[in-house]
Each structure stands twice: as structure tokens, then as C-alpha cells.
Design an enzyme around this catalytic site. Sequence first.
Site, short mmCIF file in Angstrom:
data_model
loop_
_atom_site.label_atom_id
_atom_site.label_comp_id
_atom_site.label_asym_id
_atom_site.label_seq_id
_atom_site.Cartn_x
_atom_site.Cartn_y
_atom_site.Cartn_z
N ASN A 7 0.87 -1.17 0.00
CA ASN A 7 0.00 0.00 0.00
C ASN A 7 0.91 1.23 0.00
O ASN A 7 1.45 1.61 1.04
CB ASN A 7 -0.88 -0.05 1.26
CG ASN A 7 -1.81 1.15 1.37
OD1 ASN A 7 -1.74 2.08 0.57
ND2 ASN A 7 -2.67 1.12 2.37
N ASP A 283 -6.81 14.36 15.63
CA ASP A 283 -6.86 13.09 16.34
C ASP A 283 -7.88 13.15 17.48
O ASP A 283 -7.80 14.03 18.35
CB ASP A 283 -5.46 12.75 16.89
CG ASP A 283 -5.38 11.31 17.35
OD1 ASP A 283 -6.24 10.88 18.13
OD2 ASP A 283 -4.43 10.61 16.92
N ILE A 332 -11.37 5.22 14.80
CA ILE A 332 -12.37 5.75 15.73
C ILE A 332 -13.46 4.70 15.98
O ILE A 332 -13.84 4.44 17.13
CB ILE A 332 -13.00 7.05 15.14
CG1 ILE A 332 -11.90 8.09 14.92
CG2 ILE A 332 -14.09 7.59 16.03
CD1 ILE A 332 -12.28 9.20 13.96
N GLY A 333 -13.94 4.10 14.91
CA GLY A 333 -15.02 3.10 15.04
C GLY A 333 -14.63 1.93 15.92
O GLY A 333 -15.46 1.38 16.65
N GLU A 384 -8.02 -4.56 5.56
CA GLU A 384 -7.97 -4.29 4.12
C GLU A 384 -6.89 -5.15 3.45
O GLU A 384 -7.05 -5.59 2.32
CB GLU A 384 -7.71 -2.81 3.88
CG GLU A 384 -8.91 -1.97 4.26
CD GLU A 384 -8.62 -0.49 4.41
OE1 GLU A 384 -8.95 0.26 3.49
OE2 GLU A 384 -8.08 -0.08 5.46
P1 AMP Z 1 -7.30 5.30 10.98
O1 AMP Z 1 -7.30 6.36 9.92
O2 AMP Z 1 -8.32 4.22 10.76
O3 AMP Z 1 -5.93 4.76 11.29
O4 AMP Z 1 -7.77 6.05 12.32
C1 AMP Z 1 -6.95 6.98 12.96
C2 AMP Z 1 -7.76 7.80 13.93
O5 AMP Z 1 -8.43 6.96 14.88
C3 AMP Z 1 -6.91 8.70 14.80
O6 AMP Z 1 -6.62 9.92 14.16
C4 AMP Z 1 -7.81 8.93 15.99
O7 AMP Z 1 -8.67 10.02 15.71
C5 AMP Z 1 -8.65 7.68 16.08
N1 AMP Z 1 -8.29 6.83 17.23
C6 AMP Z 1 -7.37 5.84 17.29
N2 AMP Z 1 -7.34 5.28 18.53
C7 AMP Z 1 -8.27 5.93 19.27
C8 AMP Z 1 -8.73 5.84 20.62
N3 AMP Z 1 -8.23 4.95 21.46
N4 AMP Z 1 -9.71 6.69 21.01
C9 AMP Z 1 -10.23 7.60 20.16
N5 AMP Z 1 -9.84 7.73 18.88
C10 AMP Z 1 -8.90 6.92 18.42
#
Ligand code: AMP
Length: 409
Positions: A7, A283, A332-333, A384
Site C-alpha cells: 500500500n 486526532d 475511531i469506530g 484491508e
Molecule cells: P485510521 O485512519 O483508521 O488509522 O484512524 C486513525 C484515527 O483513529 C486517529 O486519528 C484517531 O482520531 C482515532 N483513534 C485511534 N485510537 C483511538 C482511541 N483509542 N480513542 C479515540 N480515537 C482513536
Amino acid sequence: MNVFVLNCGSSSLKYQLINMKNEKVIAKGLVEKIGENISYLNYETEADNEIEIEEKINDHNKAIEMVLEILQNKEYGVLENINEINIVGHRVVHGGEKFSGSVLINEDVIKALKENIKLAPLHNPANIMGIEVSKNLMPHTPDVGVFDTAFHQSMPEKSYLYAIPYEWYKDNGVRRYGFHGTSHKYVSERGSELLEKDYKDLKIISCHLGNGASITAIEDGKVIDTTMGLTPLEGLVMGTRSGDLDAGIIPYIMKERNMDIEEIDQALNTESGVLGISGISNDFRDIGEKADLGDERAQLAIDIFCRRVKKYIGSYAALLGRVDLLIFTAGIGENAINIRKKIVSDMDYFGIELDEDKNNCRGKEVKISSDNSNVDVYVIPTNEELVIAREAKDVVETYIKNIIKGIVG
Ligand code: AMP
């Protein structure tokens, strides 16, 4: 059979080597800040070997060369030689209308991908570079392209057309394409396995909430709508992207602030979203901390984000007519307990009820709805890379079968 999943971003690359016999990750890692003064290479194996290298890595060719050398290293490598990589699976962001499924990459495909650069100028050039480097370093290994947009190609015209002059679609390709397709595909199929129901009988809403975020409605195994559009800017409020807004804002603010096209594009993609509202960060961990300390703009950013997600879940429930499964995935999810709670609060009208104890989890595959909930709500960590590896294997196996049948010359 081993599939090497690549990727490539403009200055980074993520990789995984997956053994398709048991779908286990043999080795994985990341190279960051390629082309900068100091680059970082990280490598981990199934057997818990870990390596971190800090040195200047000039380009993707050098980065992939280094990863391939480490994979064959006598001490901590996992391969005897490079021929043990049977297929390379590449993530490609934009397949346009041409690619509704994964493809074996040849010169014609590379040419078509280059024609799609205008649709994804930030992503496709890096993806193409990864393919070219792979062909250079492993000339006898088949390369397969797996597209973020492909899963969404099942969308009907009434979902993908914008209410703009029809010629913009016909002549310029302006339509909804949708992104995060491999993630939505993985979690929705996995969800049907967890419910032990036929995928095609389910009505699913899949929420990929990461730094980039999108929601997809799935019926009969097909996408009926998704929030991202021609580009990954539409739909939800994201880390730094605005999501939906009144198109009239663009000429208005360009005049008011004397901005040119590059500046407005940059502002909406990199200075907006929860970063723009909060003025703190993209974040949710940083924003959540500040909101807990009473920062009003941080709280507002969280409220606006959750409200937009709720709004789309409601509108997709209306389109689907019934919802069997609601899924949360991505950073986040998978991890933000309070954000999930806020999104699905007061949705009992839709038959959605959370079990707060079950929702108290991070990064695990868990059912988080209560026993009374008509809709099953799940957290399903996305994968993915596994979808890319599975697709790559299928494409090559089908190609070989067709050769045996005499379909391919
Ligand atoms: P991704 O793009 O799927 O890697 O998601 C990254 C984002 O997930 C980060 O910028 C955070 O906003 C959120 N994130 C990751 N871990 C946590 C957590 N423990 N609590 C809240 N938000 C989180």
C-alpha cells in the site's frame, strides 16, 4: 502461497506478507518519510522479531528493495528467497469506472491507471509507482491491483449521479465513486459470517470511521449508496476534511479571502474537519482530552462529527427500509467508546439500542447492541490487507484456470 500486499502512499509504504494457506501474516511493517532526510523502516514478524531502521531512503524503489532484503535476511528474515513471494497485491485508490473488480496488471492496465490520475492526484501516482517498482524488482511475479472504488461500482445510477449538467458526467467522469471499498467489503462480509446469515439477505450500514471516514449502505450484497463521492472529500466530517458543504461556500470564500484553487482545495482537505472546528488536532484522542477539560470547540468538533454520522445512518436506514446490521470499524469506530455511544444514542426509534458494558471495548470483534435491539450493532476491526491478498489470489487462480481452459491465449 504467499501474497505480498503493498500500500504505497506518496512518502510512505505499508506492507504485509500473508501466507494464504492459513491467512496468517508472516511479516508486516511500514516505511515512512521516504525522500526526507531521515526515513523510518519498521519490520515485524509472526515470531516477534522486530526491526527499526532510521536512515535516508531516497525513493520507493530503495524502500521496497530494503524490505525485500530484510524478508530474506538469514537472521530475522522469513523467506529463503524472493521467489517465495507468489503474488504482489497492490492497493489502488481510484479505479474510475473502468475497474469494477480486481485486475492482473499489464501495460494496458498501467496506462488506464495513469488516465485516472486526474481523479485521485494525491493517491494514484504513488500506487502506480509501487506497481512499477514491484515489476522492476520482481519481474516474474504477477501483480494484482485491488481498487478502493471497486466495491462501490455496484451502486445504481440514481445513487452515483450528481444533479449537475449530464455532460459533466459523460465528458469529465464527474460522479460518485466512493472509497474505503475494501474495508466496507471486509467488515460487511465478516458481519454476515458473525450473524450466520446469507450476505445477500442482509441490509447493512457500515461505518468506516478513521482519519478519513465514510459510511456505506449495502443491500443484496451490493452497495446502494456511500458517503464519499468523486473524491474522498464528500460526506462525513473527517480528521482534516470538511465532508459535505454548500458548494456555494467555495466561490464565496475564494472571493472573500482572495484564495486560489490550490488554496481552497488545501483548506478543505487539510485544514478543515475536526481539526478546523477544534483548532487542536485531527486526532480524536487529543480532542477528547481537551473536551474533557472543558474546551468548548473540542466538544463542538465531537458533537458535529457524531451528528453527521447519525444523520447518514438515519438517511441510509430510510433508503434500506430496514437495517439488520450496523458496523463500526477503523481507528475511531474500533476504539472510541464514547463516540460510538454518542452516535447511536436515542436511536431506539430505529430499533438500535446499545449495551453499554459490551460497548466498553477497543479493537476487538464484539457485538455491542443489547438483546432488545432490533438491529445488531458490531465493532469489527477492518482488515484491508487480507481483502487485497484474497482478491489477488483469486485473480491469479482464475487467470490460470482460464489458461488451462484455453480462454486466455
Ligand atoms: P485510521 O485512519 O483508521 O488509522 O484512524 C486513525 C484515527 O483513529 C486517529 O486519528 C484517531 O482520531 C482515532 N483513534 C485511534 N485510537 C483511538 C482511541 N483509542 N480513542 C479515540 N480515537 C482513536
